[in-house]
Scaffold this motif. Structure first.
Motif, short mmCIF file in Angstrom:
data_model
loop_
_atom_site.label_atom_id
_atom_site.label_comp_id
_atom_site.label_asym_id
_atom_site.label_seq_id
_atom_site.Cartn_x
_atom_site.Cartn_y
_atom_site.Cartn_z
N LEU A 70 0.83 -1.21 0.00
CA LEU A 70 0.00 0.00 0.00
C LEU A 70 0.86 1.26 0.00
O LEU A 70 0.62 2.20 -0.77
CB LEU A 70 -0.93 0.01 1.22
N LEU A 71 1.88 1.29 0.84
CA LEU A 71 2.75 2.47 0.91
C LEU A 71 3.50 2.66 -0.41
O LEU A 71 3.69 3.80 -0.87
CB LEU A 71 3.72 2.34 2.08
N GLU A 72 3.92 1.57 -1.01
CA GLU A 72 4.59 1.66 -2.31
C GLU A 72 3.63 2.20 -3.37
O GLU A 72 4.02 3.04 -4.22
CB GLU A 72 5.11 0.28 -2.72
N LEU A 73 2.39 1.75 -3.32
CA LEU A 73 1.38 2.24 -4.28
C LEU A 73 1.14 3.73 -4.10
O LEU A 73 1.09 4.48 -5.10
CB LEU A 73 0.07 1.46 -4.08
N MET A 74 1.00 4.19 -2.88
CA MET A 74 0.77 5.61 -2.62
C MET A 74 1.99 6.44 -3.03
O MET A 74 1.85 7.57 -3.53
CB MET A 74 0.45 5.83 -1.14
#
Length: 219
Positions: A70-74
């Motif tokens: 999720l953090l990588e996506l954001m």
């Protein structure tokens, strides 16, 4: 044994054979009992305890992996490396994984063995069940935050990233809860194993006693 020596040789031989056979049967039965108890202990460990611990461990690692994604996506969305449609599609996949974690957490109780417990064992089980319920509640709250983070991408990217950071804090809290649960479960398995081995050790010297009893018959 003096009385036995006064008997006729044929009767003495018959009695010695009878006593020897009886002692041998008793000893074999006792050895079988010890073997059966050891087999039950290892079966309990391999078929029940280890699968439950492994299941919990996979959920624990799944939370960390999902949050990293999720953090990588954001991060990529903030740098405009992917468009909103791609964020939504990949975000949907992340939400599906969170849903699977929640389902796995619900199934964790189904894997837990049941039976007759001592008061101390029952207290340990009760603590574990309370910890599982708390983790499940936190996972559901975490899922809501992740969903909001993904949905906000098209509305306010900075706010979306803020929710992603909040989800990271929730994931860290879940992992702390999981660490305590895994420690409790590990201690539970170790205690059960120790109790079973202690019981076997208490009964094992009786084999030596039976061997001495058999030997005394022939002396």
């Amino acid at each position: 044994m003096n009385g036995l020596r006064r008997l006729p040789l044929r009767r003495r031989a018959w009695l010695i054979s009878l006593f020897g056979a009886a002692a041998l049967v008793v000893m074999i039965g006792f050895l079988y009992l010890l073997t059966d108890r050891y087999s039950a202990m290892t079966h309990h460990l391999v078929e029940e305890d280890i699968p439950v611990l492994d299941h919990a461990s996979r959920i624990f690692s799944g939370v960390s992996d999902t949050q990293s994604e999720l953090l990588e996506l954001m991060h990529r969305a903030r740098l405009k490396q992917i468009d909103e449609g791609a964020v939504y599609r990949q975000g949907r996949e992340i939400l599906d994984r969170v849903d699977k974690l929640i389902e796995d957490m619900n199934n964790l109780n189904a894997l837990a063995h049941s039976g007759d417990f001592t008061s101390e064992e029952a207290a340990r089980k009760s603590r574990e069940e309370a910890q599982k319920r708390e983790i499940l509640r936190e996972l559901k709250a975490y899922r809501a935050t992740v969903a909001t983070s993904i949905e906000m991408v098209s509305v306010n990217l900075e706010l979306s990233v803020g929710y992603a950071i909040k989800s990271a804090q929730q994931a860290a809290a879940i992992n702390r809860l999981f660490s305590r649960l895994l420690a409790e479960m590990g201690a539970d398995i170790a205690e059960d194993g120790k109790a079973a081995l202690d019981q076997i050790r208490k009964e094992a010297p009786l084999v030596g006693f039976l061997l001495l009893a058999m030997a005394s018959i022939f002396l």
